[in-house]
Scaffold this motif. Structure first.
Motif, PDB file in Angstrom:
ATOM      1  N   ARG A  32       0.837  -1.206   0.000  1.00  0.00           N
ATOM      2  CA  ARG A  32       0.000   0.000   0.000  1.00  0.00           C
ATOM      3  C   ARG A  32       0.873   1.258   0.000  1.00  0.00           C
ATOM      4  O   ARG A  32       0.611   2.211  -0.722  1.00  0.00           O
ATOM      5  CB  ARG A  32      -0.921  -0.008   1.218  1.00  0.00           C
ATOM      6  CG  ARG A  32      -1.837   1.215   1.303  1.00  0.00           C
ATOM      7  CD  ARG A  32      -2.603   1.224   2.603  1.00  0.00           C
ATOM      8  NE  ARG A  32      -3.615   0.188   2.644  1.00  0.00           N
ATOM      9  CZ  ARG A  32      -4.878   0.363   2.244  1.00  0.00           C
ATOM     10  NH1 ARG A  32      -5.266   1.538   1.767  1.00  0.00           N
ATOM     11  NH2 ARG A  32      -5.741  -0.626   2.319  1.00  0.00           N
ATOM     12  N   GLU A  33       1.941   1.238   0.797  1.00  0.00           N
ATOM     13  CA  GLU A  33       2.845   2.387   0.837  1.00  0.00           C
ATOM     14  C   GLU A  33       3.514   2.600  -0.513  1.00  0.00           C
ATOM     15  O   GLU A  33       3.672   3.737  -0.972  1.00  0.00           O
ATOM     16  CB  GLU A  33       3.893   2.169   1.944  1.00  0.00           C
ATOM     17  CG  GLU A  33       4.774   3.391   2.214  1.00  0.00           C
ATOM     18  CD  GLU A  33       5.990   3.483   1.293  1.00  0.00           C
ATOM     19  OE1 GLU A  33       6.397   4.599   0.946  1.00  0.00           O
ATOM     20  OE2 GLU A  33       6.518   2.417   0.906  1.00  0.00           O
ATOM     21  N   LEU A  34       3.904   1.505  -1.171  1.00  0.00           N
ATOM     22  CA  LEU A  34       4.494   1.614  -2.499  1.00  0.00           C
ATOM     23  C   LEU A  34       3.502   2.240  -3.485  1.00  0.00           C
ATOM     24  O   LEU A  34       3.859   3.098  -4.295  1.00  0.00           O
ATOM     25  CB  LEU A  34       4.913   0.231  -3.015  1.00  0.00           C
ATOM     26  CG  LEU A  34       6.189  -0.381  -2.463  1.00  0.00           C
ATOM     27  CD1 LEU A  34       6.384  -1.770  -3.056  1.00  0.00           C
ATOM     28  CD2 LEU A  34       7.383   0.503  -2.779  1.00  0.00           C
ATOM     29  N   ALA A  35       2.256   1.782  -3.424  1.00  0.00           N
ATOM     30  CA  ALA A  35       1.222   2.320  -4.310  1.00  0.00           C
ATOM     31  C   ALA A  35       1.037   3.811  -4.074  1.00  0.00           C
ATOM     32  O   ALA A  35       0.955   4.606  -5.020  1.00  0.00           O
ATOM     33  CB  ALA A  35      -0.093   1.578  -4.097  1.00  0.00           C
ATOM     34  N   GLU A  36       0.995   4.206  -2.814  1.00  0.00           N
ATOM     35  CA  GLU A  36       0.787   5.616  -2.484  1.00  0.00           C
ATOM     36  C   GLU A  36       1.974   6.483  -2.890  1.00  0.00           C
ATOM     37  O   GLU A  36       1.822   7.677  -3.149  1.00  0.00           O
ATOM     38  CB  GLU A  36       0.509   5.754  -0.985  1.00  0.00           C
ATOM     39  CG  GLU A  36      -0.838   5.164  -0.567  1.00  0.00           C
ATOM     40  CD  GLU A  36      -1.031   5.123   0.932  1.00  0.00           C
ATOM     41  OE1 GLU A  36      -0.035   5.355   1.672  1.00  0.00           O
ATOM     42  OE2 GLU A  36      -2.170   4.855   1.374  1.00  0.00           O
ATOM     43  N   SER A  37       3.160   5.863  -2.986  1.00  0.00           N
ATOM     44  CA  SER A  37       4.349   6.613  -3.388  1.00  0.00           C
ATOM     45  C   SER A  37       4.425   6.810  -4.902  1.00  0.00           C
ATOM     46  O   SER A  37       5.306   7.515  -5.394  1.00  0.00           O
ATOM     47  CB  SER A  37       5.611   5.896  -2.900  1.00  0.00           C
ATOM     48  OG  SER A  37       5.882   4.737  -3.691  1.00  0.00           O
ATOM     49  N   GLY A  38       3.517   6.152  -5.649  1.00  0.00           N
ATOM     50  CA  GLY A  38       3.496   6.327  -7.098  1.00  0.00           C
ATOM     51  C   GLY A  38       4.171   5.229  -7.890  1.00  0.00           C
ATOM     52  O   GLY A  38       4.336   5.347  -9.114  1.00  0.00           O
ATOM     53  N   MET A  39       4.544   4.124  -7.234  1.00  0.00           N
ATOM     54  CA  MET A  39       5.157   3.009  -7.958  1.00  0.00           C
ATOM     55  C   MET A  39       4.131   2.349  -8.882  1.00  0.00           C
ATOM     56  O   MET A  39       2.998   2.091  -8.478  1.00  0.00           O
ATOM     57  CB  MET A  39       5.694   1.969  -6.967  1.00  0.00           C
ATOM     58  CG  MET A  39       6.199   0.680  -7.603  1.00  0.00           C
ATOM     59  SD  MET A  39       7.607   0.904  -8.736  1.00  0.00           S
ATOM     60  CE  MET A  39       8.930   1.240  -7.550  1.00  0.00           C
ATOM     61  N   THR A  40       4.521   2.110 -10.116  1.00  0.00           N
ATOM     62  CA  THR A  40       3.684   1.359 -11.048  1.00  0.00           C
ATOM     63  C   THR A  40       3.732  -0.110 -10.652  1.00  0.00           C
ATOM     64  O   THR A  40       4.814  -0.677 -10.485  1.00  0.00           O
ATOM     65  CB  THR A  40       4.200   1.526 -12.485  1.00  0.00           C
ATOM     66  OG1 THR A  40       4.349   2.925 -12.763  1.00  0.00           O
ATOM     67  CG2 THR A  40       3.236   0.913 -13.491  1.00  0.00           C
TER      68      THR A  40
END
Length: 255
Positions: free
Chosen positions: A193-201
């Motif tokens: 979830r943190e990765l997603a929120e950071s903008g990682m594809t």
């Protein structure tokens, strides 16, 4: 949900196909994923979800179609060159169901080694980057431990840090919580979830319906090697249009 950038697709698949003998596993798959998008792929077992991920980074060689990641395009009807494969895999990180950590190396070495071998970083620079990522996944205190001393959820978070250490443009996750009990799975989902929120594809093959609905931007349903339905996550999960999607989601919710 992430803020998806309005740019051209970072990943494009065109007429991607794969057979195992006479069995058609992927049937002319067309797909685009833009930078910053989180795509969740769900569907029944044997529908081709994991094979699709493995074809994107050429762990499985497709039988036909085009794969484009960033500026690199590979035509699956001919043998890929070493430079094409290097360009593709340099941009794509992957996390598997199993953790695939080296048991004889410390957690820190597991994360640092590929940086030195693939990116040419010095051991000092690689270790510095590794510690940043281990801190990010909440495991800086485990750097000197060996994987056997870590729980399954911790080992999966180490595997995520190892993939991130190569600075990929896109992350592929193949059912990363399927081998974990629910509590340990939550640790991994929190990192994702943190990765997603950071903008990682991200492209995530998952059985976690909550993640699919609440974290991903787009949900794609696969069955029998085809894309059955694809759209905004909440819409697909709450109001599916295709009967095959409705049947699958009913089966999931009735378990």
């Amino acid at each position: 949900m992430t803020a998806v950038q309005n740019a051209g697709p970072l990943i494009r698949l065109a007429a991607l196909s794969k057979h195992y003998g006479t069995h058609l596993v992927l049937d002319q798959i067309d797909l685009e994923v833009v930078k910053g998008e989180v795509l969740a792929i769900i569907g029944p077992s044997g529908s081709g979800k994991s094979t699709l991920l493995r074809c994107i980074n050429y762990l499985e060689v497709p039988d036909g179609g085009l794969i484009t990641v960033g500026p690199t395009t590979i035509d699956a009807t001919r043998a890929a060159s070493r430079s094409e494969l290097s360009g593709l895999r340099r941009r794509v990180g992957m996390v598997f169901q199993s953790f695939n950590l080296f048991p004889h190396m410390t957690v820190l070495r597991n994360v640092s080694l590929a940086q030195e071998r693939v990116l040419g970083r010095t051991r000092r620079d690689a270790d510095e980057r590794s510690m940043q990522l281990l801190k990010r996944v909440g495991l800086a205190d485990k750097a000197g431990q060996y994987p056997v001393r870590c729980s399954g959820g911790q080992q999966q978070r180490i595997a995520i840090a190892r993939s991130l250490a190569l600075d990929p443009e896109v992350m592929l996750f193949d059912e990363p919580t399927s081998a974990l009990d629910p509590e340990l799975g939550l640790e991994v989902l929190a990192v994702m979830r943190e990765l997603a929120e950071s903008g990682m594809t991200m492209i995530v093959v998952t059985h976690e319906m909550g993640f699919a609905e609440n974290v991903s931007d787009t949900v794609m349903i696969m069955a029998d090697g085809k894309i059955v339905e694809k759209g905004p996550s909440a819409q697909v999960m709450r109001n599916p249009q295709q009967e095959r999607t409705k049947r699958f989601l009913r089966a999931v919710h009735d378990r």
